[in-house]
Design a protein around this motif. Structure first.
Motif, mmCIF file in Angstrom:
data_model
loop_
_atom_site.group_PDB
_atom_site.id
_atom_site.type_symbol
_atom_site.label_atom_id
_atom_site.label_comp_id
_atom_site.label_asym_id
_atom_site.label_seq_id
_atom_site.Cartn_x
_atom_site.Cartn_y
_atom_site.Cartn_z
ATOM 1 N N ALA A 6 0.690 -1.108 -0.153
ATOM 2 C CA ALA A 6 -0.175 -0.007 0.120
ATOM 3 C C ALA A 6 0.742 1.313 -0.015
ATOM 4 O O ALA A 6 0.557 2.271 -0.626
ATOM 5 N N VAL A 7 1.821 1.284 0.729
ATOM 6 C CA VAL A 7 2.950 2.408 0.670
ATOM 7 C C VAL A 7 3.562 2.552 -0.490
ATOM 8 O O VAL A 7 3.737 3.736 -0.863
ATOM 9 N N TYR A 8 3.883 1.512 -1.120
ATOM 10 C CA TYR A 8 4.455 1.470 -2.496
ATOM 11 C C TYR A 8 3.689 2.160 -3.631
ATOM 12 O O TYR A 8 4.030 2.897 -4.542
ATOM 13 N N ALA A 9 2.321 1.815 -3.641
ATOM 14 C CA ALA A 9 1.285 2.079 -4.487
ATOM 15 C C ALA A 9 0.999 3.620 -3.924
ATOM 16 O O ALA A 9 0.960 4.457 -5.301
ATOM 17 N N PHE A 10 0.945 4.126 -2.787
ATOM 18 C CA PHE A 10 0.711 5.283 -2.651
ATOM 19 C C PHE A 10 1.837 6.220 -3.086
ATOM 20 O O PHE A 10 1.663 7.342 -3.748
ATOM 21 N N ALA A 11 3.183 5.897 -3.007
ATOM 22 C CA ALA A 11 4.357 6.638 -3.565
ATOM 23 C C ALA A 11 4.480 6.509 -4.974
ATOM 24 O O ALA A 11 4.756 7.615 -5.578
ATOM 25 N N GLY A 12 3.831 5.359 -5.430
ATOM 26 C CA GLY A 12 3.908 5.472 -6.895
ATOM 27 C C GLY A 12 3.006 6.350 -7.601
ATOM 28 O O GLY A 12 3.266 6.990 -8.709
ATOM 29 N N LEU A 40 9.218 7.230 -14.620
ATOM 30 C CA LEU A 40 9.948 5.832 -14.519
ATOM 31 C C LEU A 40 9.940 5.644 -12.992
ATOM 32 O O LEU A 40 9.948 4.460 -12.581
ATOM 33 N N ILE A 41 10.202 6.627 -12.229
ATOM 34 C CA ILE A 41 10.166 6.421 -10.620
ATOM 35 C C ILE A 41 8.752 5.930 -10.306
ATOM 36 O O ILE A 41 8.740 4.906 -9.465
ATOM 37 N N ALA A 42 7.713 6.368 -10.732
ATOM 38 C CA ALA A 42 6.558 6.039 -10.373
ATOM 39 C C ALA A 42 6.251 4.461 -10.985
ATOM 40 O O ALA A 42 5.737 3.608 -10.212
ATOM 41 N N ALA A 43 6.806 4.122 -12.055
ATOM 42 C CA ALA A 43 6.556 2.858 -12.573
ATOM 43 C C ALA A 43 7.604 1.638 -11.680
ATOM 44 O O ALA A 43 6.843 0.926 -11.500
ATOM 45 N N SER A 44 8.465 2.225 -11.004
ATOM 46 C CA SER A 44 9.282 1.351 -10.367
ATOM 47 C C SER A 44 8.463 1.055 -8.911
ATOM 48 O O SER A 44 8.550 -0.047 -8.474
ATOM 49 N N PHE A 45 7.781 2.002 -8.422
ATOM 50 C CA PHE A 45 7.116 1.858 -7.319
ATOM 51 C C PHE A 45 6.030 1.163 -7.393
ATOM 52 O O PHE A 45 5.625 0.117 -6.559
#
Length: 145
Positions: A6-12, A40-45
């Motif tokens: 959930a944290v990664y999705a929110f950061a993405g 690209l950072i969003a895709a990574s997250f």
């Protein structure tokens, strides 16, 4: 309990918002490079755990390439206006890059300090969840900024 996914999705989603905002900033000279960097950072997250090692490596190399090209850029109106003229609108790329740095800086400081915080003999944050909490605080700090 909030998990790491959930944290990664929110950061993405936060970085995806930076990408959209950068792409829409017509005053920025390198808005598309800046937008691609944040995308690209969003895709990574958002998709990093579903990508293979080769794909994640290519994503990281793409980020390095965009950083070498120079993210941010300058305003097309590089000559300052006189005092009587309208105020100069600064491009958002530099501000967005600074906001993007808020997340890892706060996460690092939080990961190093939150595990040591004890209130009344009880740890303030579960030692197993320090990284997740620090990352979430970093994302919230970037949103607040």
């Amino acid at each position: 309990m909030i998990g790491l996914d959930a944290v990664y999705a929110f950061a993405g989603l936060l970085f995806a918002g930076f990408a959209v905002y950068s792409a829409a900033d017509r005053a920025a000279g390198r808005r598309l490079a800046t937008s691609a960097f944040f995308a690209l950072i969003a895709a990574s997250f958002l998709f990093g755990d579903r990508l293979g090692d080769l794909d994640n490596g290519l994503l990281a190399l793409s980020l390095v390439g965009l950083a070498m090209v120079g993210v941010g850029g300058t305003s097309r109106a590089s000559a300052p206006q006189d005092a009587a003229g309208p105020p100069i609108r600064r491009p958002a790329g530099d501000r967005l890059f600074a906001l993007a740095l808020v997340v890892p800086v706060v996460a690092l400081v939080g990961a190093l300090t939150l595990k040591r915080l004890v209130v009344g003999g009880v740890a303030l944050v579960d030692p197993k969840q320090v990284t997740v909490v620090a990352l979430a605080v970093g994302v919230l700090a970037a949103l607040a900024a």
